[in-house]
Design an enzyme around this catalytic site. Structure first.
Site, short mmCIF file in Angstrom:
data_model
loop_
_atom_site.label_atom_id
_atom_site.label_comp_id
_atom_site.label_asym_id
_atom_site.label_seq_id
_atom_site.Cartn_x
_atom_site.Cartn_y
_atom_site.Cartn_z
N LYS A 60 0.84 -1.21 0.00
CA LYS A 60 0.00 0.00 0.00
C LYS A 60 0.88 1.26 0.00
O LYS A 60 1.41 1.66 1.03
CB LYS A 60 -0.91 0.03 1.24
CG LYS A 60 -2.04 1.05 1.08
CD LYS A 60 -2.50 1.67 2.35
CE LYS A 60 -1.61 2.76 2.86
NZ LYS A 60 -1.50 3.97 1.99
N PRO A 61 1.04 1.88 -1.18
CA PRO A 61 1.81 3.13 -1.23
C PRO A 61 0.97 4.29 -0.71
O PRO A 61 -0.24 4.16 -0.52
CB PRO A 61 2.08 3.30 -2.73
CG PRO A 61 0.94 2.60 -3.41
CD PRO A 61 0.53 1.47 -2.49
N ALA A 62 1.62 5.44 -0.48
CA ALA A 62 0.90 6.64 -0.04
C ALA A 62 0.03 7.17 -1.19
O ALA A 62 0.39 7.06 -2.35
CB ALA A 62 1.90 7.70 0.38
N LYS A 63 -1.10 7.77 -0.82
CA LYS A 63 -2.04 8.20 -1.86
C LYS A 63 -1.50 9.35 -2.71
O LYS A 63 -1.89 9.52 -3.86
CB LYS A 63 -3.39 8.61 -1.24
CG LYS A 63 -3.32 9.74 -0.23
CD LYS A 63 -4.71 10.09 0.27
CE LYS A 63 -4.69 11.00 1.48
NZ LYS A 63 -4.11 10.38 2.69
N GLY B 45 7.11 5.30 7.62
CA GLY B 45 6.29 6.50 7.70
C GLY B 45 6.55 7.22 9.01
O GLY B 45 7.60 7.03 9.64
N GLU C 242 10.11 1.58 10.20
CA GLU C 242 11.08 2.59 9.75
C GLU C 242 10.39 3.94 9.90
O GLU C 242 9.58 4.32 9.07
CB GLU C 242 11.46 2.34 8.29
CG GLU C 242 12.11 1.00 8.03
CD GLU C 242 13.58 0.96 8.47
OE1 GLU C 242 14.13 2.01 8.82
OE2 GLU C 242 14.14 -0.14 8.49
N LEU C 243 10.73 4.64 10.98
CA LEU C 243 9.91 5.81 11.34
C LEU C 243 10.67 7.13 11.20
O LEU C 243 11.67 7.21 10.50
CB LEU C 243 9.37 5.62 12.76
CG LEU C 243 8.65 4.26 12.97
CD1 LEU C 243 8.19 4.11 14.41
CD2 LEU C 243 7.48 4.08 12.02
N ARG D 297 18.73 16.92 -0.22
CA ARG D 297 18.18 15.83 -1.01
C ARG D 297 16.69 15.75 -0.74
O ARG D 297 16.27 15.85 0.42
CB ARG D 297 18.86 14.51 -0.61
CG ARG D 297 18.64 13.39 -1.60
CD ARG D 297 19.63 12.27 -1.36
NE ARG D 297 19.40 11.66 -0.06
CZ ARG D 297 18.98 10.40 0.13
NH1 ARG D 297 18.74 9.63 -0.89
NH2 ARG D 297 18.83 9.93 1.34
N CYS E 2 13.75 11.05 5.85
CA CYS E 2 13.89 10.67 7.26
C CYS E 2 15.33 10.82 7.72
O CYS E 2 15.60 10.99 8.90
CB CYS E 2 13.41 9.24 7.45
SG CYS E 2 14.24 8.11 6.33
N GLU F 19 10.89 16.92 13.52
CA GLU F 19 11.36 16.66 12.16
C GLU F 19 10.84 17.79 11.26
O GLU F 19 9.64 18.02 11.18
CB GLU F 19 10.76 15.31 11.73
CG GLU F 19 11.40 14.69 10.55
CD GLU F 19 10.80 13.31 10.24
OE1 GLU F 19 9.63 13.06 10.55
OE2 GLU F 19 11.52 12.50 9.64
P1 NAP Z 1 2.67 8.87 7.24
O1 NAP Z 1 1.65 9.93 7.24
O2 NAP Z 1 2.94 8.14 8.49
O3 NAP Z 1 2.25 7.86 6.08
C1 NAP Z 1 3.01 6.73 5.75
C2 NAP Z 1 2.13 5.67 5.15
O4 NAP Z 1 1.14 5.28 6.11
C3 NAP Z 1 1.35 6.13 3.94
O5 NAP Z 1 1.20 5.06 3.03
C4 NAP Z 1 0.01 6.51 4.53
O6 NAP Z 1 -1.03 6.45 3.59
C5 NAP Z 1 -0.16 5.44 5.58
N1 NAP Z 1 -1.07 5.80 6.66
C6 NAP Z 1 -1.30 7.03 7.19
N2 NAP Z 1 -2.22 6.94 8.18
C7 NAP Z 1 -2.56 5.63 8.28
C8 NAP Z 1 -3.45 4.89 9.11
N3 NAP Z 1 -4.19 5.48 10.04
N4 NAP Z 1 -3.56 3.56 8.93
C9 NAP Z 1 -2.82 2.94 7.98
N5 NAP Z 1 -1.97 3.58 7.16
C10 NAP Z 1 -1.83 4.91 7.31
O7 NAP Z 1 4.08 9.42 6.76
P2 NAP Z 1 4.40 10.31 5.49
O8 NAP Z 1 4.02 11.70 5.76
O9 NAP Z 1 3.87 9.65 4.26
O10 NAP Z 1 5.99 10.12 5.42
C11 NAP Z 1 6.85 10.92 6.12
C12 NAP Z 1 7.35 10.20 7.36
O11 NAP Z 1 7.98 8.98 6.98
C13 NAP Z 1 8.42 11.00 8.08
O12 NAP Z 1 8.23 10.97 9.45
C14 NAP Z 1 9.72 10.27 7.69
O13 NAP Z 1 10.76 10.44 8.62
C15 NAP Z 1 9.24 8.85 7.64
N6 NAP Z 1 10.17 8.04 6.83
C16 NAP Z 1 10.95 7.14 7.48
C17 NAP Z 1 11.86 6.37 6.75
C18 NAP Z 1 12.74 5.38 7.45
O14 NAP Z 1 13.29 4.52 6.77
N7 NAP Z 1 12.92 5.44 8.75
C19 NAP Z 1 11.95 6.53 5.37
C20 NAP Z 1 11.13 7.47 4.75
C21 NAP Z 1 10.24 8.21 5.50
P3 NAP Z 1 -1.75 7.78 3.05
O15 NAP Z 1 -0.74 8.85 3.01
O16 NAP Z 1 -2.23 7.39 1.71
O17 NAP Z 1 -2.85 8.03 4.02
#
Ligand code: NAP
Length: 483
Positions: A180-183, A234, A256-257, A284, A290, A387
Site C-alpha cells: 500500500k503506497p501513499a495516496k 512513515g 522505519e519511522l 536531497r 527521514c 522533524e
Molecule cells: P505517514 O503519514 O505516516 O504515512 C506513511 C504511510 O502510512 C502512507 O502510506 C500513509 O497512507 C499510511 N497511513 C497514514 N495513516 C494511516 C493509518 N491510520 N492507517 C494505515 N496507514 C496509514 O508518513 P508520510 O508523511 O507519508 O511520510 C513521512 C514520514 O515517513 C516521516 O516521518 C519520515 O521520517 C518517515 N520516513 C521514514 C523512513 C525510514 O526509513 N525510517 C523513510 C522514509 C520516510 P496515506 O498517506 O495514503 O494516508
C-alpha cells in the site's frame, strides 16, 4: 516518452491476484505538487478490495514458499534490469507525482533497483544450522522459512525505493504481500508492480492497493489472522497506531519511522567537505527525508564560517519544476507540509534565530519553499526537536565534545547522525556515544542497499538492506534431533 506518454502508459488500477481491477471506492486524484494540477486518477480501494488482496496473497503463499530460491532471485534480477532500462521514464513519472528534481529521481530509480539486485543475490543464500547439543547427546537443526503474507506500507517521499526495500527481501524470502503506497504518490509503485509482473512474478504474490482512506483499509487487514507481518515506513505517530492495531494478532513488525538527524561539525573538520556533504544531507528531496540533517551543531570556532559557506551554497540552488534540467530544488509535497515548515521557521525566529537565507513562502502556484538557513538557533526551539521535512538548515553552536554529544542525543528519535572531524579518536568516541541506528562519518549520505538501514528509540526497529534485510521476512524453526 513525454509526460503524457508516461502517464498514459502507467497502470491506474488495483493489482489483485494477478488481475488489474477498479477500486470499489471509486477513483482518487494524483496531483503534481509543482502546479497543484491533477495528473491523473487511480483506483481507490475499499476495505473489501483490501481483503480480496489478502485473499490472493494467502492463496499464493504455499506455492510461492516452495518456489526455487533461484527462480525467485531471477525474477528480481529481471525486474532490476527492466528498471534500469526504463530509468528515464520511471524518473519522469516520479518527478511528476512527487516533485523532486529529475536528477534525484534518476538516482532514486537506480537506488531502488539496486535493492532488487541485492536481494536477488540474497535469495539463494538463506541457510540454517546443524550443531551439537552441548552435552553431545543430540543435534540442533535450525531452518529459515518465510514468515507468510505481509502488508507493506510506504510513504510518499521515496516512492520507489521505500517499496523495493521491502518487496525485494519479501520476494527473496518467499513471502507474498499486499503493498500500500501513499495516496500522494501511487504511480511509481503501480509502474513497479507492472514491471515485477512482466518479470514473471506469479499471480497473487504481489497485490497492490491504493486508498484515499488508509486507516479504513489497513485496520481490517491487521485484524485478519492470515496476515503475518507488517513492514511500515512513515511517521512515528502512525507507526505507533499501527503497532497497537497489530498487537491483536502479534504480527512480526518492521518499523522505519521518523528522524531528527544531528549534523555535528567539530573545530578540526574539513570545512569544505562538511559544507558540500551538508548540501546532500539537507537538500536531497528538498529536506523531505527521514535521514535529512535536521539540525547543525557546529563548534563555536567555525560556526560563523560554516553558516556563511552553507548560506552561499544554498543560495546558489535553483528552485523550479523538477522536470526542468538544471533545477535543484522542487516543491514540497503539499500545502500542509509547506505550512508546517513555515510554522517551524516562524517559531525559531520568534525565539531569536536570524534568517541568513530564504524563510519566506513565495507567491504563485505549487508548494515551493526556498532554501533557508537560520543562525543563532536557541535551545528549546521547536525545529531542534521536531522533524522539519523541508529545506531549512538551523545552525546552533557548541563549545565542547560533551556538549555536542548531549545535544545530538537530546531527541526521542535515533535514526542517523552525521559527524565531521579529522581526529580519529574523537570520531570513534563520538560515534560510540551517539544514540542512532546509523552514522555518517565525514559523509552526508548513508543509504546503501548493501547496508542495514534503520533506527533506534522512536525512529523504530528492524533493518532494511544488507544481510539483515531478508531476516525481517524469515522465521527460524528449530528441530531437536535425537540420533
Ligand atoms: P505517514 O503519514 O505516516 O504515512 C506513511 C504511510 O502510512 C502512507 O502510506 C500513509 O497512507 C499510511 N497511513 C497514514 N495513516 C494511516 C493509518 N491510520 N492507517 C494505515 N496507514 C496509514 O508518513 P508520510 O508523511 O507519508 O511520510 C513521512 C514520514 O515517513 C516521516 O516521518 C519520515 O521520517 C518517515 N520516513 C521514514 C523512513 C525510514 O526509513 N525510517 C523513510 C522514509 C520516510 P496515506 O498517506 O495514503 O494516508
Amino acid at each position: 516518452m513525454d509526460e503524457r506518454g508516461i502517464l498514459n502508459a502507467t497502470p491506474t488500477q488495483l493489482l489483485i491476484g494477478g488481475g488489474w481491477r477498479d477500486g470499489s471506492a471509486g477513483r482518487l486524484p494524483v496531483e503534481d505538487p509543482s502546479t497543484g494540477e491533477v495528473l491523473c486518477e487511480v483506483a481507490d480501494a475499499s476495505a473489501g478490495d483490501a481483503l480480496a488482496a489478502l485473499d490472493a496473497a494467502a492463496a499464493a503463499q504455499g506455492a510461492w514458499a516452495s518456489t526455487a530460491p533461484r527462480e525467485r532471485g531471477e525474477i528480481l534480477r529481471r525486474a532490476f534490469d527492466a528498471m534500469i532500462d526504463r530509468r528515464e521514464e520511471l524518473a519522469l513519472l516520479m518527478t511528476l507525482e512527487m516533485g523532486k528534481n529529475i536528477g534525484e529521481s534518476r538516482a532514486e530509480i537506480t537506488y531502488a533497483a539496486e535493492f532488487l539486485r541485492w536481494f536477488s543475490e540474497e535469495a539463494v543464500r538463506i541457510s540454517g544450522r546443524w550443531s551439537n547439543e552441548p552435552s553431545g547427546a543430540g543435534r540442533l537443526l535450525t531452518m529459515k522459512q518465510p514468515v507468510g503474507p505481509c502488508l507493506l506500507i510506504t510513504p510518499w517521499n521515496f516512492p520507489a525505493a521505500m517499496g523495493t526495500r521491502k518487496i525485494g527481501p519479501a520476494v527473496a524470502a518467499g513471502c507474498t504481500m499486499v503493498v500500500k503506497p501513499a495516496k500522494q504518490t501511487p504511480l511509481s509503485m503501480l509502474a513497479l508492480a507492472g514491471i515485477l509482473t512482466e518479470a514473471g512474478l506469479p499471480d497473487g504474490v504481489l497485490n497492490l492497493i491504493v486508498s484515499s482512506k488508509s486507516g479504513s483499509i489497513v485496520a481490517p487487514l491487521l485484524a485478519d489472522q492470515r496476515l503475518r507481518k507488517l513492514s511500515f515506513t512513515g511517521s512515528t505517530e502512525v507507526g505507533r497506531l499501527l503497532m497497537e492495531q497489530a498487537s491483536g494478532n502479534l504480527l512480526r513488525l518492521s518499523m522505519e519511522l521518523g528522524g531528527n538527524a544531528p549534523y555535528l561539525v567539530f573545530g578540526d573538520a574539513d570545512l569544505d567537505a562538511a559544507v558540500e556533504q551538508a548540501l546532500i544531507a539537507k537538500m536531497r528531496n528538498m529536506g523531505q527525508s527521514c535521514v535529512a540533517a535536521n539540525r547543525f551543531h557546529v563548534h563555536e570556532s567555525v560556526a560563523g564560517e560554516f553558516a556563511r559557506r552553507l548560506t552561499d551554497r544554498m543560495g546558489r540552488l535553483r528552485t523550479g519544476r523538477g522536470t526542468e534540467e538544471g533545477v535543484d530544488v522542487g516543491p514540497l509535497i503539499d500545502a500542509d507540509q509547506r505550512s508546517k515548515v513555515a510554522e517551524l521557521v516562524g517559531d525559531a525566529v520568534d525565539r531569536g534565530a536570524s534568517i541568513e537565507l530564504g524563510g519566506v513562502v513565495p507567491p504563485g502556484r505549487g508548494w515551493f519553499y526556498p532554501p533557508t538557513v537560520l543562525s543563532g538557533v536557541r535551545p528549546g526551539t521547536r525545529l531542534l526537536r521536531e522533524e522539519i521535512f523541508g529545506p531549512v538548515a538551523p545552525v546552533a553552536p557548541f563549545s565542547s565534545d560533551e556538549e555536542a554529544l548531549a545535544a545530538a542525543n537530546d531527541s526521542e528519535f535515533g535514526l542517523v547522525a552525521y559527524v565531521f572531524t579529522r581526529d580519529v579518536k574523537r570520531a570513534l568516541r563520538v560515534v560510540e556515544g551517539l544514540q542512532s541506528g546509523m552514522v555518517g562519518l565525514n559523509k552526508g549520505l548513508v543509504s546503501n542497499p548493501a547496508a542495514p538501514f534503520g533506527g533506534v528509540k522512536q525512529s523504530g526497529f528492524g533493518r532494511e538492506g544488507g544481510f539483515e534485510g531478508i531476516e525481517e521476512y524469515l522465521a527460524t524453526k528449530y528441530v531437536a534431533v535425537d540420533l
